[in-house]
Design a protein around this motif. Structure first.
Motif: not given
Lengths: 174, 279
Positions: A52-59, B29-38
């Motif tokens: 979630d942190i990665w997804r929401m970082l731009p916000q 696992i979290a980073l693997e998912t992150v790599a596939r997440t916009s």
């Protein structure tokens, strides 16, 4: 936290986020574990928070506030995980530790056990405030901001929590 | 009556002592998912996005982790969250003595694992400090709680404080060896493999008896496969150390996690957090 790393991750720089993730992972996991008191669920919550942190970082508007913002996300993930939590039957020791034995590890162990018992008695919302205050080191204002609650509510939850923990410590001391 | 400030300090110490690092496979696992997440508010980059970069997210994370783990084994002051364990591959089975401690009820020694294999975990003591599995004794006394410990434990009534136990809802196994200065008896957790193949052993060993009135001596923590030493770590008072190693076993072969009192057994209660993975 390194502002430049946060800004680069906000721009979509995956190497910056990887470095950031490695730096914050232990703290995020520890917060989730303290709140949930369950290793597997803490892992799930921390993993979800990292995503979630990665997804929401731009916000995130102010990179300087990254840490408090990240704690907000992990707390949210822990709440969600707690919502899925089954009711576990806690098997508590029926007899408190006898401090007259084992002088090499008596007093400190007793206090830790009392704290553990008191901490477990706290409602989830209060445990969260205690963890953010006394483990994450956030100010009352930052906790209020992270949890989206008034600062007065933070103070009252802390007050209630300390009262409960004091009662646990003193009950066992009698 | 304790002040708010005093309780706050106790809480800070307790929360810090109980903080543990995120398991490595969970982060991977979290980073693997992150790599596939916009990222939100960002254009989706398509499946080739990660591969097209000079260094993808996982590769970068691995580099960072490997740098952090350059020494693989570190000893640091209690309370700090040091580097994490080395990366492991896909997991098919994982053993953790703290998880499996309660699997068989009433408790048995040797005890079962969560997969239903019997005789996997043994709680032992040695007759002396020599590492000779043939001479190890199973602990036969069990108490819940053991008053000297404050949790459920296997112990030996002949040797005060020699115990292996677990406290309520804790995910740590505690070992306390015994010594009278001349003779030392090690506290030993044994894992007898129900599988054949390569295993990865990760863990932390810690000395956390902050209440001790004096600066206590060291303990020696060892990981042995049979009588073969795989790892040996000197752990000072209020210190912790991580260990991470890979080895191969066959069904029925045992790995031992041993706490030796070194010189004296005062304040030698030692926390062991351990996972053994196969697959």
């Amino acid at each position: 936290m390194d502002r430049e790393l946060v800004e680069r991750a906000q721009q979509g720089d995956e190497s910056a986020y990887a470095a950031l993730a490695v730096r914050i992972a232990d703290r995020m996991y520890a917060v989730a574990h303290h709140i949930l008191r369950d290793t597997g669920r803490a892992e799930d919550a921390a993993q979800q928070a990292m995503i979630d942190i990665w997804r929401m970082l731009p916000q995130l508007k102010d990179p300087e506030r990254f840490q408090a913002w990240a704690y907000r996300i992990v707390v949210r993930a822990a709440y969600a995980e707690a919502g899925r939590q089954r009711l576990w039957g806690l098997r508590l020791a029926s007899v408190p530790p006898d401090r007259s034995f084992a002088p090499d590890h008596a007093a400190g162990v007793a206090v830790r056990d009392q704290l553990e018992r008191g901490f477990r008695r706290l409602p989830l919302e209060h445990r969260v405030v205690v963890v953010l205050k006394h483990f994450a080191g956030l100010s009352n204002e930052e906790i209020a901001d992270a949890l989206n609650i008034p600062e007065g509510t933070v103070r009252s939850r802390l007050h209630y929590s300390l009262r409960t923990l004091r009662a646990a410590l003193e009950a066992d001391a009698r | 009556m304790r002040s708010d400030e005093e309780i706050g300090h106790l809480l800070e110490d307790w929360l810090t002592d109980h903080a543990r690092p995120m398991p490595h496979d969970a982060l991977e696992i979290a980073l693997e998912t992150v790599a596939r997440t916009s990222q939100q508010n960002r254009r989706r980059l398509g499946p080739g996005w990660l591969r097209s970069r000079p260094m993808g997210l996982l590769a970068t994370a691995t580099v960072v982790i490997l740098v952090v783990l350059a020494s693989k084994l570190t000893v640091d002051v209690m309370g700090s969250l040091g580097p994490t364990e080395s990366a492991s591959g896909a997991i098919s089975q994982t053993w953790d003595p703290a998880v499996d401690f309660d699997v068989a009820f009433p408790h048995r020694n040797p005890g079962a694992d969560r997969y239903g294999n019997t005789g996997v975990w043994s709680f032992l003591r040695s007759p002396e400090a020599e590492h000779n599995p043939a001479s190890y004794f199973l602990l036969t006394d069990f108490a819940d709680p053991l008053p000297t410990f404050g949790g459920e434990a296997w112990y030996d009534s002949e040797y005060l404080n020699l115990l292996i136990g677990k406290r309520t809802a804790d995910d740590t196994i505690y070992l306390h060896p015994w010594s009278n200065g001349a003779i030392r008896k090690d506290a030993i957790v044994g894992w007898t493999s129900p599988i054949s193949g390569q295993i990865t052993i990760n863990g932390t060993v810690a000395r956390t008896q902050h209440s001790c009135p004096v600066h206590a001596g060291n303990v020696v923590f060892s990981v042995d496969r049979g009588a073969v030493s795989l790892e040996e770590i000197l752990v000072g008072f209020a210190q912790q150390a991580r260990f991470s190693l890979t080895t191969s076993v066959v069904v029925g072969e045992s790995v031992y996690f041993i706490v030796d009192a070194d010189v004296d057994a005062s304040c030698d209660l030692t926390e062991l957090r351990l996972t053994i993975r196969h697959g």
